[in-house]
Structures are given as structure tokens and as C-alpha cells.
Design a protein around this motif. Sequence first.
Motif, short mmCIF file in Angstrom:
data_model
loop_
_atom_site.label_atom_id
_atom_site.label_comp_id
_atom_site.label_asym_id
_atom_site.label_seq_id
_atom_site.Cartn_x
_atom_site.Cartn_y
_atom_site.Cartn_z
N ALA A 136 75.88 -46.30 35.24
CA ALA A 136 77.32 -46.04 35.19
C ALA A 136 77.66 -44.59 35.47
N GLY A 137 76.88 -43.69 34.90
CA GLY A 137 77.19 -42.28 35.07
C GLY A 137 77.10 -41.83 36.51
N ALA A 138 76.14 -42.36 37.25
CA ALA A 138 75.95 -41.93 38.63
C ALA A 138 77.09 -42.38 39.53
N LYS A 139 77.81 -43.41 39.15
CA LYS A 139 78.86 -43.95 39.99
C LYS A 139 80.22 -43.33 39.71
N ARG A 140 80.36 -42.55 38.68
CA ARG A 140 81.64 -41.97 38.30
C ARG A 140 81.79 -40.56 38.86
N PRO A 141 83.01 -40.19 39.21
CA PRO A 141 83.23 -38.80 39.61
C PRO A 141 83.03 -37.87 38.41
N THR A 166 72.32 -39.49 24.20
CA THR A 166 72.37 -40.33 25.40
C THR A 166 73.73 -41.01 25.48
N ALA A 167 74.15 -41.33 26.71
CA ALA A 167 75.41 -42.02 26.93
C ALA A 167 75.41 -42.59 28.34
N PRO A 168 76.22 -43.62 28.60
CA PRO A 168 76.28 -44.19 29.95
C PRO A 168 77.05 -43.32 30.94
N THR A 169 77.91 -42.42 30.46
CA THR A 169 78.73 -41.59 31.34
C THR A 169 78.80 -40.17 30.79
N ASP A 170 79.29 -39.25 31.63
CA ASP A 170 79.46 -37.88 31.16
C ASP A 170 80.56 -37.78 30.11
N ALA A 171 81.52 -38.71 30.12
CA ALA A 171 82.53 -38.72 29.06
C ALA A 171 81.87 -38.99 27.71
N GLY A 172 80.99 -39.97 27.66
CA GLY A 172 80.27 -40.24 26.41
C GLY A 172 79.42 -39.07 25.98
N ILE A 173 78.76 -38.42 26.93
CA ILE A 173 77.99 -37.22 26.60
C ILE A 173 78.91 -36.17 25.97
N PHE A 174 80.09 -35.97 26.55
CA PHE A 174 81.02 -34.99 26.01
C PHE A 174 81.36 -35.29 24.55
N TYR A 175 81.68 -36.56 24.25
CA TYR A 175 82.03 -36.88 22.87
C TYR A 175 80.85 -36.68 21.93
N GLY A 176 79.65 -36.95 22.41
CA GLY A 176 78.48 -36.67 21.59
C GLY A 176 78.34 -35.18 21.29
N TYR A 332 105.12 -32.44 42.65
CA TYR A 332 104.30 -32.29 41.43
C TYR A 332 103.18 -33.33 41.33
N ALA A 333 103.32 -34.44 42.02
CA ALA A 333 102.19 -35.37 42.10
C ALA A 333 101.02 -34.70 42.81
N ALA A 334 101.33 -33.86 43.79
CA ALA A 334 100.27 -33.14 44.50
C ALA A 334 99.67 -32.03 43.64
N LEU A 335 100.46 -31.48 42.72
CA LEU A 335 99.96 -30.40 41.85
C LEU A 335 99.02 -30.94 40.78
N PHE A 336 99.41 -32.05 40.16
CA PHE A 336 98.60 -32.64 39.08
C PHE A 336 97.54 -33.54 39.70
N THR A 337 96.43 -32.96 40.06
CA THR A 337 95.37 -33.68 40.76
C THR A 337 94.49 -34.45 39.79
N ASN A 338 93.72 -35.38 40.34
CA ASN A 338 92.80 -36.19 39.55
C ASN A 338 91.47 -36.29 40.28
N PRO A 339 90.36 -36.39 39.53
CA PRO A 339 89.07 -36.60 40.20
C PRO A 339 89.13 -37.86 41.06
N LYS A 340 88.47 -37.80 42.20
CA LYS A 340 88.48 -38.94 43.12
C LYS A 340 87.99 -40.20 42.40
N GLY A 341 88.76 -41.26 42.51
CA GLY A 341 88.40 -42.53 41.90
C GLY A 341 88.84 -42.69 40.47
N ALA A 342 89.41 -41.63 39.87
CA ALA A 342 89.83 -41.70 38.47
C ALA A 342 91.24 -42.23 38.37
#
Length: 557
Positions: A136-141, A166-176, A332-342
Amino acid sequence: MSNPTPPRSRTRPVARPAGLLAPALVAALVLTGCSGGADSRPPGSKGTQAAPAPTPTWAAVTGKPRVIPAVRDFSPADGRGWRPSGGARIVVPAGQKSTIADEAQLMAQDLGGLTVVWGAKTVRPGDIEVKLTGQAGAKRPDNAAARSTADESYTLTARGSRLTLTAPTDAGIFYGTRTVKQAVHAAGGLPEGTIKDRPNRPQRGMSLDNARKPFSADWIEDRIKEIGDLKLNQFQLHFSDDQGFRIQSDTHPEIVSADHLTKDQVRRLVKVAQSRHISVVPEIDSPGHLGAVLEHYPDLVLRNAQGRPVKGAIDISNPKSAQLVDSLLREYAALFTNPKGADAYWHLGGDEYQALMSSDPEAAYPQLARAAREKYGSGATIEDLATGWLNDREKTVKAAGKNRIEAWNDGFFSDGKVTADKGRTVDYWTGKEIGKRDPAAFLREGRDVMNFNDEYLYYVLGEPNQFTYPTGERIYRSWTPRVLRGTSPVDAPAGQTGPDRIPGARFAIWCDLSHAQTPQQVAAGIRLPLAALSQKTWNPGTPTMSWQAFKALADQV
């Protein structure tokens, strides 16, 4: 949402000077030393065989992990637990270019400057190993906010003087890493055993009214970091209202208030939020609450049948109104960017349009009634025209890349010729206004309902219109995500009130009487409510800790 009916509307703990460690961490580092030898390769580790490293010694960490929100599951084991010690390192097998590199570096900084080593290194006594599990982690931006609570799960194991995250994603790692940071601040470390943790509600956050009262970029950045440490994952920014428009504009510079954020400051805030896996939810409220914009476009101000202008309301029967608002939405939609795929959030507002707060809207605003019939046919009402307005604005932001759209509950209407887009989330803030629907009605319609209950989650500066400042204790003791309105859980089947339908809650700061508190007082006032919100959206069980113990822990972490 505010005026003329119940309006809508934090201190951060005193900041430590850079480089000054928490007392518990200082004690942990002083206590630790080295004695004896140990196998330096615990089960599951990889790397070449190295000479046995000395095992650090420290006083045992006892009891349950002391963190906010409390972990969902902890299986204790016999042992001394883990504390940060002299020479301890953070080992990242995935390497310096992995998506978890920044999380590891942040944890190293939080723990007083531990060394981070990259690649398949031997995990020594005292070290922390950080690694992704599965694919899962490898597939997420990188730094994308989580899409589900499974993305936010993590496991922490303290065993044999080592700590494994350990965690499936970098988000989980962050919370850890947040759990490690808090546990070290509160108790010097983590007890021996395994934590398995994940949130109950996928959306948890804070909303800030930066329009009525300008807050500095530094103040906002501190709040973003604060909610990140509490494992909250959304930050809503309401930056346009009657009292101010608070972000630099290149297309309409005339509307910008003197005290505002530059676009470079906003880009930094978005970057900081993303580094904490926090989604930013921008809000340009319309068709009401546009006073700061309309001050420069008087021909677009809504007028009643007597020709009197209505403060803050735009005339949605005038085609030029849509052109103006859409140009701002695109900018402002252009200003507030998001990671690709998020997921990319946008809040349309939609609340308190004055034309719909009249006892007889069609008589008071005949031009709107006429426009409704011309656009949607005989029998169409001003409610249909307002619904169509939001539908059209939603098309604009979707075309600009936003895919998670929200509006306030009083911007949704029933039994009309025009229906609000089915995928739009209802942000339920009040049921006090005349004619407002019970949240159960939205759930029955199949809509997702986000909890902004103004009884518990509205911090309105100056406490106008019978508002009182919410307390952490009240949220902690009696609120849950199912309490959408008033003080009782919504009257809906359990299948309609789970995390898939009530995705979570945001705590909202509204600055109706902007001078009632300083930014420092606001930060102080919202600190414990945010901690309580974190607890109640992460862990669905009744808290086992007393309020006094929880409050003391919040002061520590």
C-alpha cells in the motif's frame, strides 16, 4: 455561519525553545547507559552480522502507553520497555528516498536529534526501526492524507531494548511517530509490548475563521503542527467573509484586506499540513458571507423589493455574480494544491443566504423568484435557484481538480425541483435556525454528514447569541460523533451512523466578536477541546481515564 441567528464561529502550550528537550526525555537520556552484550539482530531485521552491541540500561517503563488519543490496543509483555538513549538511532531500511524518510527525520528531531541511518543496517539495542509493510505504501503519493482508517493504522513493538514501528502507509508511520513522541514526553518511553492502533473516524480536524479575525502565518502553522501531534487530519480555512478577504489575489487584488496571508505563506502552510498528513479544506463561502468581495462590486449586491442592499449577499440572478465567484474559485483551487492522486477538498459554504431567511422570500426578492422560474420552470423557488448556484460552483471546483466537496447543512433543501449534488458532504453545524432539518433526514437520503455540532464544537469569540466557549471536559464526557445536533445521539439506525456515514468531526473557531480574545487566548482556549475531540474521534470506546487524569496528560504531552 453566523448572524443574525446563532453564529458560528486555541493556547498552544508554551513553546519550548529550540533544542530544549522535554523533562521526561532529558531524564531518559541521563538514566541510560551501556552494560553487557546482546544479539543485535531481533527477529525480522535484515542486514549483515555485526559485532554484538552493548545493551543500554534504564529504569523500566511501566503501565499503559500514555498518549492522546489513547491507543486502541496494547498487549503488554515482560521487559523494561524502550527509552531514547545515548547513541540510539532510527533505522530506515527503505532508504533516504522512501516516502517515510521525512517521518523518520521528524521523529529524530522530536526525540532530541537522534541519528537516522538508511538502508539494510543492523538494528542495535536502543534503536528504532521504521518500515512500511505490504504494497500500500508504495502505491501512494508521498505525504498524501489517508483515504481510510486502514491507511492510518500502525504497529509499535517494544522488545529487547529495541522499538519497531511498522505501518502500511506513510500516514500510519506518521501517527506511530506521534505516539512515540508523546509517550517519551509523558513517561520517558514506551512499555514493553505491542501497540496496534488505528482511528475510528477517518476525518478529524479543526476549522479556522481567518476572515473575521486575521491570524498570522506562524500562528496557523503552530496550530497545524499541534493538531498533527493529536492525530487530527483536516484543517479547514475560512478566509472570506463580510469582514475580510485574507489571502493575496492576483485576479482581484482590490478585494484583499490589508491584513492578509501572501500566497507564498499559504503554500508553506499547505506544505506543512501535508507533511503531517493533514488535508487542507479551503472555503470561499457563497452566496452569503461575501461582504468583503462585494464592497468592490456594489452592482452585484442582492437588493430586496424596496431596493435596499443586503449585506454580504450576492445577487444570484445576475450572471456576472457567477463569473466573479468562479474566477476566485479557480484562482484559489490552483493555490491549494494536493499530492497527485490524493483526495482534494473544497468547501462551498452555502449557509445563511439572507434571501432564504425572510418570512416570504418570493415577495421580498422578486428578481430571484423570477430567475428561478426562468431557469428551472414553473413552480421553481428561490431555494432551487440557491441549490443550482451551489451545483454550478461545485462544477467549477471539480473542473479545477477538487473531488471532495462540502457545504453547510443550511445550504441543502428538500422537496425542490433542483437537488444538491449527491456526493456533496453535509457539514451539520446547527439545527437552531427555523426550518432546519434534523440530521437524520440527511442520513436517510444517503448523504455523508460531518459533525460540526455548535453545542459542543463551536468556539465563537465573544460568546454572542447564547454561545458559550466549549470545554474539553464537556466534549470528553458527553459528546460523540453521533451527537450531531443538541446533546443526544442522532435518531438513526446504527448502520447510518458509523464511520462510513458520519466520517468524523471538526472543531470550529469563529471570530464573530474578533477583539474578544487575542490569538494567544484563542490558542489556550482550544487546546483541551482539541485534545478531547482527538480522543473521541480516534477511540470509539468510553474513555477509561478520568477527566482530571486526561487533562494532566494533555499538559504533559
